[in-house]
Design a protein around this motif. Structure first.
Motif, PDB file in Angstrom:
ATOM      1  N   PRO A  20      56.451  14.108  -9.327  1.00 28.64           N
ATOM      2  CA  PRO A  20      57.267  13.136  -9.663  1.00 28.64           C
ATOM      3  C   PRO A  20      56.403  11.967 -10.279  1.00 28.64           C
ATOM      4  CG  PRO A  20      58.198  14.006  -7.968  1.00 28.64           C
ATOM      5  CD  PRO A  20      56.816  14.733  -8.098  1.00 28.64           C
ATOM      6  N   ALA A  21      55.409  11.750  -9.669  1.00 29.89           N
ATOM      7  CA  ALA A  21      54.392  10.598  -9.860  1.00 29.89           C
ATOM      8  C   ALA A  21      53.906  10.867 -11.245  1.00 29.89           C
ATOM      9  CB  ALA A  21      53.554  10.264  -8.785  1.00 29.89           C
ATOM     10  N   VAL A  22      53.151  12.196 -11.316  1.00 24.40           N
ATOM     11  CA  VAL A  22      52.563  12.477 -12.389  1.00 24.40           C
ATOM     12  C   VAL A  22      53.281  12.487 -13.739  1.00 24.40           C
ATOM     13  CG1 VAL A  22      51.635  14.642 -13.692  1.00 24.40           C
ATOM     14  CG2 VAL A  22      51.010  14.217 -11.206  1.00 24.40           C
ATOM     15  N   ASN A  23      54.672  12.685 -13.721  1.00 24.79           N
ATOM     16  CA  ASN A  23      55.671  12.584 -14.493  1.00 24.79           C
ATOM     17  C   ASN A  23      55.748  11.104 -15.274  1.00 24.79           C
ATOM     18  OD1 ASN A  23      55.951  15.420 -14.729  1.00 24.79           O
ATOM     19  ND2 ASN A  23      57.815  15.261 -13.786  1.00 24.79           N
ATOM     20  N   SER A  47      46.856   1.310 -10.569  1.00 25.66           N
ATOM     21  CA  SER A  47      47.767   2.381 -10.728  1.00 25.66           C
ATOM     22  C   SER A  47      48.998   2.120 -11.211  1.00 25.66           C
ATOM     23  CB  SER A  47      47.906   3.210  -9.220  1.00 25.66           C
ATOM     24  OG  SER A  47      48.895   4.170  -9.173  1.00 25.66           O
ATOM     25  N   PRO A  48      49.762   2.633 -12.109  1.00 25.28           N
ATOM     26  CA  PRO A  48      50.965   2.537 -12.510  1.00 25.28           C
ATOM     27  C   PRO A  48      52.065   2.841 -11.395  1.00 25.28           C
ATOM     28  CG  PRO A  48      49.940   3.758 -14.349  1.00 25.28           C
ATOM     29  CD  PRO A  48      48.946   3.844 -13.020  1.00 25.28           C
ATOM     30  N   ILE A  49      51.681   3.730 -10.506  1.00 23.74           N
ATOM     31  CA  ILE A  49      52.731   3.920  -9.419  1.00 23.74           C
ATOM     32  C   ILE A  49      52.966   2.778  -8.517  1.00 23.74           C
ATOM     33  CG2 ILE A  49      53.137   5.365  -7.300  1.00 23.74           C
ATOM     34  CD1 ILE A  49      53.230   6.702 -10.270  1.00 23.74           C
ATOM     35  N   ALA A  50      51.818   1.585  -8.344  1.00 24.25           N
ATOM     36  CA  ALA A  50      52.041   0.449  -7.920  1.00 24.25           C
ATOM     37  C   ALA A  50      52.777  -0.376  -8.340  1.00 24.25           C
ATOM     38  CB  ALA A  50      50.671  -0.048  -7.634  1.00 24.25           C
ATOM     39  N   ASP A  51      52.628  -0.404  -9.859  1.00 16.96           N
ATOM     40  CA  ASP A  51      53.558  -1.101 -10.653  1.00 16.96           C
ATOM     41  C   ASP A  51      55.139  -0.975 -10.497  1.00 16.96           C
ATOM     42  OD1 ASP A  51      51.085  -2.466 -11.508  1.00 16.96           O
ATOM     43  OD2 ASP A  51      51.092  -1.118 -13.375  1.00 16.96           O
ATOM     44  N   ARG A  96      50.460  -4.302  -4.255  1.00 12.83           N
ATOM     45  CA  ARG A  96      50.214  -5.132  -5.375  1.00 12.83           C
ATOM     46  C   ARG A  96      48.689  -5.093  -5.851  1.00 12.83           C
ATOM     47  NH1 ARG A  96      54.026  -8.243  -7.281  1.00 12.83           N
ATOM     48  NH2 ARG A  96      55.158  -8.603  -5.032  1.00 12.83           N
ATOM     49  N   TYR A  97      47.678  -5.155  -4.802  1.00 12.43           N
ATOM     50  CA  TYR A  97      46.240  -5.146  -4.991  1.00 12.43           C
ATOM     51  C   TYR A  97      46.152  -3.955  -5.768  1.00 12.43           C
ATOM     52  CZ  TYR A  97      41.396  -4.769  -3.850  1.00 12.43           C
ATOM     53  OH  TYR A  97      40.109  -4.361  -3.909  1.00 12.43           O
ATOM     54  N   LEU A  98      46.832  -2.882  -5.793  1.00  9.72           N
ATOM     55  CA  LEU A  98      46.451  -1.459  -6.342  1.00  9.72           C
ATOM     56  C   LEU A  98      46.835  -1.564  -7.723  1.00  9.72           C
ATOM     57  CD1 LEU A  98      47.063   0.899  -3.671  1.00  9.72           C
ATOM     58  CD2 LEU A  98      44.876   0.653  -4.548  1.00  9.72           C
ATOM     59  N   GLY A  99      48.028  -2.506  -8.243  1.00  6.97           N
ATOM     60  CA  GLY A  99      48.458  -2.437  -9.589  1.00  6.97           C
ATOM     61  C   GLY A  99      47.650  -2.803 -10.771  1.00  6.97           C
TER      62      GLY A  99
END
Length: 328
Positions: free
Chosen positions: A243-246, A169-173, A201-204
Motif C-alpha cells: 500500500p505504501a509503495v503504491n 519520506s512521503p509516507i510521513a507527509d 514530521r521530522y521524517l517528512g
C-alpha cells in the motif's frame, strides 16, 4: 545586474551538485557479485576489521522489535526476531568484533544523537575508530550528529546507511496531509509504540529537504568519510508494504480505471522500499547499492517475502566498504 548575479550563483551551485552526484558509483553489480560468492570474511579481513568498534543504530519503531526494550506497549520481537539482530549476531558472535547495538528512540531524535555521541566518545577514550551500520531514522540521526559535532567526524572510519530517507519520506507527509485524516485515526495509537508526531514530521520531505539545503557544506565535508548508501525497490513485487509503495509510485493505494479514487500524495513519484523513495536513500557523491525486491522491513527483521539474507548482506557490504575504511 542582481538577477544576473543570482543566475550565476544558481548555475554554480547546480554545477557543484551535479559534479558531486557524478562522483557516486553504483555498487549494485559489485554487491550482487560479492553476495553470490556467499562466503564469510577471511581471517585477514576479520583481522583488519577487528581494530574498529561497530555500532548498529536502529530506526523508528525499533522499540516494538527488540525483546529487551520495554518502552513500547506492543512487541513483535518474538515473531520477527530482534531489530538488526542478525547483524549483531554476525558481528559479535561469529566475527568476534566489538559490536554494540545502540538504543534508538521513536519519540526523540535528540536521544538517538546523544547515544551516538556517547558511543563515539567511548571509542575516542579507547583510541579506536568506529564503523556504523544504521537503518532508516538511525541514519538521519547519525548524519545530524556528525553535522553538529564536527570534532567527532575523524573518529568515524566508515558508514553503511541502510534505507535512510535523507530527503524525507512521503509516507510521513501523507500521515499529516491526506483526505482521510490518518493523523487523527492513528494519533491515539502511535504512543503505544513510543512514537511521537514530532518524529513523523521530522521524517517528512519538507523537514529533510530543508536540513539538507541548510547543511549542504557540512554534509559535503562528512561525505569524505567512506560510506555506502543502500536503498530498496519493491515496486511490483510481493511486500507487506505494497500500500505504501503504491502511494509513493502513483499517489494512491490503487487506481480505478487509471485514476486515483482517493489521492494521498501528489508527487513527485518514485520507486521505493515502501517507506523510503530510492532517490531519497542516496547522498550526493556517495557510492550506493540498489536492492531490488527488498522492502523497508526485511533488511532488519524477519517478515514475509524476504529476498536477501541479512548476515550475508552484512558481510557483502563490509567487503565493499573495507578497502576505503579510514585506518587508525
Amino acid at each position: 545586474m542582481v538577477l544576473s548575479r543570482l543566475k550565476a550563483v544558481f548555475i554554480l551551485v547546480m554545477g557543484l551538485v551535479v559534479s558531486l552526484w557524478g562522483r557516486a558509483a553504483d555498487l549494485t553489480p559489485a554487491f550482487h557479485k560479492t553476495y553470490a560468492n556467499n562466503s564469510l570474511l577471511t581471517v585477514e579481513e576479520q583481522i583488519l576489521l577487528r581494530q574498529f568498534d561497530f555500532y548498529l543504530v536502529p530506526g523508528i519503531l525499533s522499540e516494538a522489535f527488540l525483546q529487551e526494550d520495554d518502552r513500547s506497549a506492543v512487541s513483535f520481537a518474538r515473531l520477527t526476531g530482534d531489530y538488526l539482530g542478525a547483524q549483531q549476531e554476525l558481528l559479535q558472535n561469529v566475527y568476534k568484533f566489538n559490536s554494540v547495538r545502540l538504543s534508538s528512540s521513536s519519540k526523540s531524535v535528540k536521544e538517538i544523537k546523544e547515544n551516538i555521541r556517547k558511543a563515539l566518545n567511548q571509542s575516542v577514550d579507547t583510541g579506536r575508530k568506529a564503523v556504523f551500520l544504521t537503518h532508516s531514522l538511525g541514519g538521519l540521526a547519525l548524519l545530524e550528529e556528525l553535522v553538529d559535532s564536527s570534532n567527532l567526524r575523524d573518529v568515524v572510519a566508515g558508514i553503511v546507511f541502510l534505507q535512510s530517507p535523507f530527503r524525507g519520506s512521503p509516507i510521513a507527509d501523507a500521515y499529516f496531509d491526506n483526505p482521510i485524516y490518518l493523523d487523527k485515526l492513528l494519533g491515539t495509537v502511535i504512543p503505544f509504540f513510543n512514537t511521537s508526531p514530532d518524529t513523523i514530521r521530522y521524517l517528512g520531505t519538507s523537514s529533510r529537504s530543508q536540513f539538507m539545503k541548510e547543511n549542504f557544506e557540512a554534509i559535503t565535508a562528512i561525505t569524505n568519510i567512506p560510506m555506502i548508501t543502500v536503498g530498496g525497490v519493491v515496486n511490483g513485487q510481493k511486500s507487506l508494504f505494497t500500500p505504501a509503495v503504491n502511494i509513493m509510485a502513483m499517489g494512491c493505494l490503487e487506481k480505478v480505471f487509471g485514476q486515483c479514487v482517493v489521492r494521498l500524495y501528489s508527487g513527485p513519484y518514485d520507486l521505493s522500499d515502501g517507506m523510503v523513495p530510492f532517490e531519497s536513500s542516496k547522498l550526493p557523491g556517495v557510492d550506493f547499492v540498489r536492492l531490488d525486491g527488498a522492502d523497508h522491513g526485511e533488511t532488519v527483521v524477519n517478515i514475509p517475502f524476504q529476498q536477501y539474507d541479512k548476515a550475508r548482506t552484512m558481510t557483502t557490504l563490509l567487503r565493499l566498504l573495507l578497502p576505503s575504511l579510514n585506518p587508525l
